[in-house]
Design an enzyme around this catalytic site. Structure first.
Site, PDB file in Angstrom:
ATOM      1  N   SER A 121       0.794  -1.227   0.000  1.00 56.28           N
ATOM      2  CA  SER A 121       0.000   0.000   0.000  1.00 56.28           C
ATOM      3  C   SER A 121       0.831   1.283   0.000  1.00 56.28           C
ATOM      4  CB  SER A 121      -0.967  -0.056   1.185  1.00 56.28           C
ATOM      5  OG  SER A 121      -1.814   1.046   1.160  1.00 56.28           O
ATOM      6  N   HIS A 122       0.693   2.065   1.067  1.00 57.69           N
ATOM      7  CA  HIS A 122       1.348   3.362   1.166  1.00 57.69           C
ATOM      8  C   HIS A 122       2.748   3.254   1.763  1.00 57.69           C
ATOM      9  CE1 HIS A 122      -0.735   2.109   4.700  1.00 57.69           C
ATOM     10  NE2 HIS A 122       0.087   2.846   5.420  1.00 57.69           N
ATOM     11  N   ASP A 296      -5.631   2.759  -3.868  1.00 63.17           N
ATOM     12  CA  ASP A 296      -6.935   2.698  -3.202  1.00 63.17           C
ATOM     13  C   ASP A 296      -7.191   3.890  -2.278  1.00 63.17           C
ATOM     14  OD1 ASP A 296      -5.104   1.833  -1.336  1.00 63.17           O
ATOM     15  OD2 ASP A 296      -6.154  -0.024  -0.803  1.00 63.17           O
ATOM     16  N   LYS A 393     -11.526   0.004  -1.267  1.00 62.68           N
ATOM     17  CA  LYS A 393     -11.630   1.455  -1.395  1.00 62.68           C
ATOM     18  C   LYS A 393     -11.013   1.838  -2.727  1.00 62.68           C
ATOM     19  CE  LYS A 393      -7.693   2.214   1.706  1.00 62.68           C
ATOM     20  NZ  LYS A 393      -7.460   0.942   2.406  1.00 62.68           N
TER      21      LYS A 393
HETATM   22  C1  G16 Z   1      -5.575  -0.697   5.117  1.00 59.98           C
HETATM   23  C2  G16 Z   1      -7.023  -1.063   5.238  1.00 59.98           C
HETATM   24  C3  G16 Z   1      -7.820   0.107   5.726  1.00 59.98           C
HETATM   25  C4  G16 Z   1      -7.237   0.668   7.007  1.00 59.98           C
HETATM   26  C5  G16 Z   1      -5.780   1.024   6.779  1.00 59.98           C
HETATM   27  C6  G16 Z   1      -5.070   1.520   8.013  1.00 59.98           C
HETATM   28  O1  G16 Z   1      -5.413   0.232   4.083  1.00 59.98           O
HETATM   29  O2  G16 Z   1      -7.537  -1.488   3.990  1.00 59.98           O
HETATM   30  O3  G16 Z   1      -9.140  -0.320   5.900  1.00 59.98           O
HETATM   31  O4  G16 Z   1      -7.925   1.795   7.436  1.00 59.98           O
HETATM   32  O5  G16 Z   1      -5.097  -0.132   6.330  1.00 59.98           O
HETATM   33  O6  G16 Z   1      -4.950   0.499   8.933  1.00 59.98           O
HETATM   34  P1  G16 Z   1      -4.049   0.644  10.223  1.00 59.98           P
HETATM   35  O7  G16 Z   1      -4.601   1.806  10.983  1.00 59.98           O
HETATM   36  O8  G16 Z   1      -4.218  -0.671  10.919  1.00 59.98           O
HETATM   37  O9  G16 Z   1      -2.639   0.921   9.770  1.00 59.98           O
HETATM   38  P2  G16 Z   1      -4.206   0.147   3.058  1.00 59.98           P
HETATM   39  O10 G16 Z   1      -4.407   1.306   2.135  1.00 59.98           O
HETATM   40  O11 G16 Z   1      -2.952   0.264   3.888  1.00 59.98           O
HETATM   41  O12 G16 Z   1      -4.331  -1.189   2.405  1.00 59.98           O
END
Ligand code: G16
Length: 566
Positions: A121-122, A296, A393
């Protein structure tokens, strides 16, 4: 097709005990995948083994990733193992690349039994960055906890994995490739697809492309600036926003996906997308947006860098939901937000008499509600916004949703947001992230905090900061009972709710790869017209003081402040 059938081998391996999927899949440093023997193979085998053999045999699965370092190598192994595990067909993005929303779209389009998404992801990429693997099920969304728990259990006892080591897939050529395997009647098929086209086609059926084209390239067009941050979404932005909707080529930047995202954090927030914020301040652009590595997440900005908080963003879309043709056809079945997200969406739900669900953090919780026909639109404070067109998302969808509202209302982002606050009141929100804190320290802090919150006398306790006086009304560890299947998810975040409705929430992130990330979420609600336009950091300062005092966060972690403030 190859002349001689390919060998299927079963090879021995030894388990690792740390392959528990987090909020959204298994995320680790690249060197973990590179240096630990069979680390990837073990987890991939655990995914395949978690699927009942009768469902797996001859099935279709989807594979795609955000193009980060190790993406291609991992896909080659995943293909070799899919063939050996009885999967009949793999649908893969061109060069192995697909945004996370596109994977969801393609799983649904091909009626696949699921898909494997390669992304952290990020989180930063490159040899020193992170890599991740996530399993999505037939609905196109991240697997539910029951499935990820099963994968984790298998990974802890795994002894062997199946693979066709001689199978060589060509990810660069679109179309079908067939492979004959020994002991198989039917060939194993790989289909390399143009996911940008499938995804674009879906959006054409959701939005009014003629109206968006007029907004972006008509006589009175607005100027936009989109930053793909060298993530996977660049080609989608170019094809859809620039080529099809007519936004000039220079309105989309950093659109070439890079294995290391140019050495940056591909994370659309005020800290890591600071270049975009700076450019927007010049006032040349009416609308700005940034995306994360896998496309996303989204951040929305107005002219002069006016920041739209993600908790507000979903509320504004809800309040203007019928600017989007999709919802005119489907109607609105329900809204949802994750628990730490501010209650801005709740205000719209209440005013429009639409059901509102409060779920734990993690997009997977929304999927169940959508599958049951109870949820249409949802969002999270973590820059995630989406709807029931897919089960992930969707960053680009959020941008087109906002552009549809701009086209319908013919107002600026800032005016739309300010109107919204005047009508519904404002939910001030901030999040403090403390990244890469020592894991044991963070876990101990959370345990001690929970014990203290549950002690007799904590509820009712008063805190005075300057002239402000707060009193604790409720303190708990958030627990969710899924209204569809009754499953209970515990330990989803420590909540202190004050008598004026303000909240202080503490959670450990489930997406980091090193140590722990402590998140502190703070929000309060204001309807006073003299206060709703104030700076959230000023408005929330007393609550921040209380949050730090109660948890002793700085003292215990040795930090003097957060790494990121949203
Ligand atoms: C994922 C989940 C999201 C969540 C986010 C942050 O996003 O798909 O639903 O809000 O992680 O999670 P945490 O607070 O546990 O770090 P992504 O974009 O990282 O796949």
């Amino acid at each position: 097709m190859d002349e001689s059938p390919l060998q299927v081998l079963t090879l021995p391996t030894a388990p690792y005990l740390d392959q528990r999927p987090g909020t959204s899949g298994l995320r680790k440093k690249v060197f973990v995948f590179l240096s630990k023997r069979n680390y990837l193979q073990n987890f991939v085998q655990s995914i395949y083994s978690s699927i009942d053999l009768r469902d797996r045999q001859g099935s279709t699965m989807v594979v795609g990733g955000d193009g980060r370092y190790f993406n291609q190598t991992a896909i080659e192994v995943i293909v070799q193992m899919a063939a050996a595990n009885g999967v009949g067909r793999l649908v893969i993005g061109h060069h192995g690349i697909m945004s996370t929303p596109a994977v969801s779209c393609v799983i649904r389009k091909y009626k696949a039994i699921g898909g494997i998404v390669l992304t952290a992801s990020h989180n930063p990429g490159g040899p020193n960055g992170d890599f991740g693997i996530k399993f999505n099920t037939a609905n196109g969304g991240p697997a539910q906890e029951a499935v990820t728990n099963k994968i984790f259990q298998i990974s802890r006892t795994i002894e062997e994995y199946a693979i066709c080591p001689e199978l060589r897939v060509n990810l660069a050529t679109p179309g079908k490739q067939m492979f004959d395997l020994e002991n198989k009647f039917k060939p194993f098929t790989v289909e390399i697809v143009d996911s940008v086209e499938s995804y674009a086609n879906m959006l054409r059926n959701i939005f009014d492309f003629a109206a968006l084209k007029e907004l972006l390239s008509g006589e009175n067009h607005i100027n936009i600036r989109l930053d793909a941050m060298h993530g996977v979404v660049g080609p989608y932005v170019k094809r859809i926003l620039c080529e099809e909707l007519g936004s000039p080529a220079n309105s989309a930047i950093n659109c070439v996906p890079l294995q290391d995202f140019g050495g940056q954090h591909p994370d659309p927030n005020l800290t890591y997308a600071a270049d975009l914020v700076e450019t927007m301040k010049s006032g040349q652009h009416d609308f700005g947006a940034a995306f994360d590595g896998d496309g996303d997440r989204n951040m929305i900005l107005g002219k002069h860098g006016f920041f739209v908080n993600p908790s507000d963003s979903v509320a504004v879309i809800a309040a203007n939901v019928f600017s989007i043709p999709y919802f005119q056809h489907t109607g609105v079945r329900g809204y949802a937000r994750s628990m730490p997200t501010s209650a801005a969406l709740d205000n719209v739900a209440r005013a429009t008499k639409i059901e509102l669900y409060e779920t734990p953090t993690g997009w997977k919780f929304f999927g169940n509600l959508m599958d049951a026909g109870r949820l249409s639109l949802c969002g999270e404070e973590s820059f995630g916004t989406g709807a029931d067109h897919i089960r992930e998302k969707d960053g680009l969808w959020a941008v087109l949703a906002w552009l549809s509202i701009l086209a319908a209302r013919k107002q600026s982002v800032e005016d739309i947001m300010k109107d919204h606050w005047q009508k519904f009141g404002r939910n001030f929100f901030t999040r403090y992230d403390y990244e890469e804190v020592d894991l044991d320290t963070a876990v101990q802090m959370m345990e001690d905090l929970e014990l203290m919150m549950l002690e007799k006398g904590f509820v009712g306790q008063r805190f005075a900061v300057g002239e402000k006086l707060y009193q604790v009304e409720r303190a708990d560890n958030f627990e969710y009972t899924d209204p569809v299947d009754g499953r209970i998810s515990r330990n989803q975040g420590l909540r202190i709710i004050l008598t004026d409705g303000s909240r202080v929430i503490y959670r450990l992130s489930g997406t980091g790869s090193t140590g722990a990330t402590v998140r502190v979420y703070i929000d309060s609600y204001e309807t006073d017209p003299n206060k709703i336009f104030q700076d959230p950091q000023v408005m929330l300062a007393p609550l921040v003081t209380i949050a730090l005092k109660v948890s002793q966060l700085h003292e215990r972690t040795g930090r003097s402040g957060p790494s990121v403030i949203t």
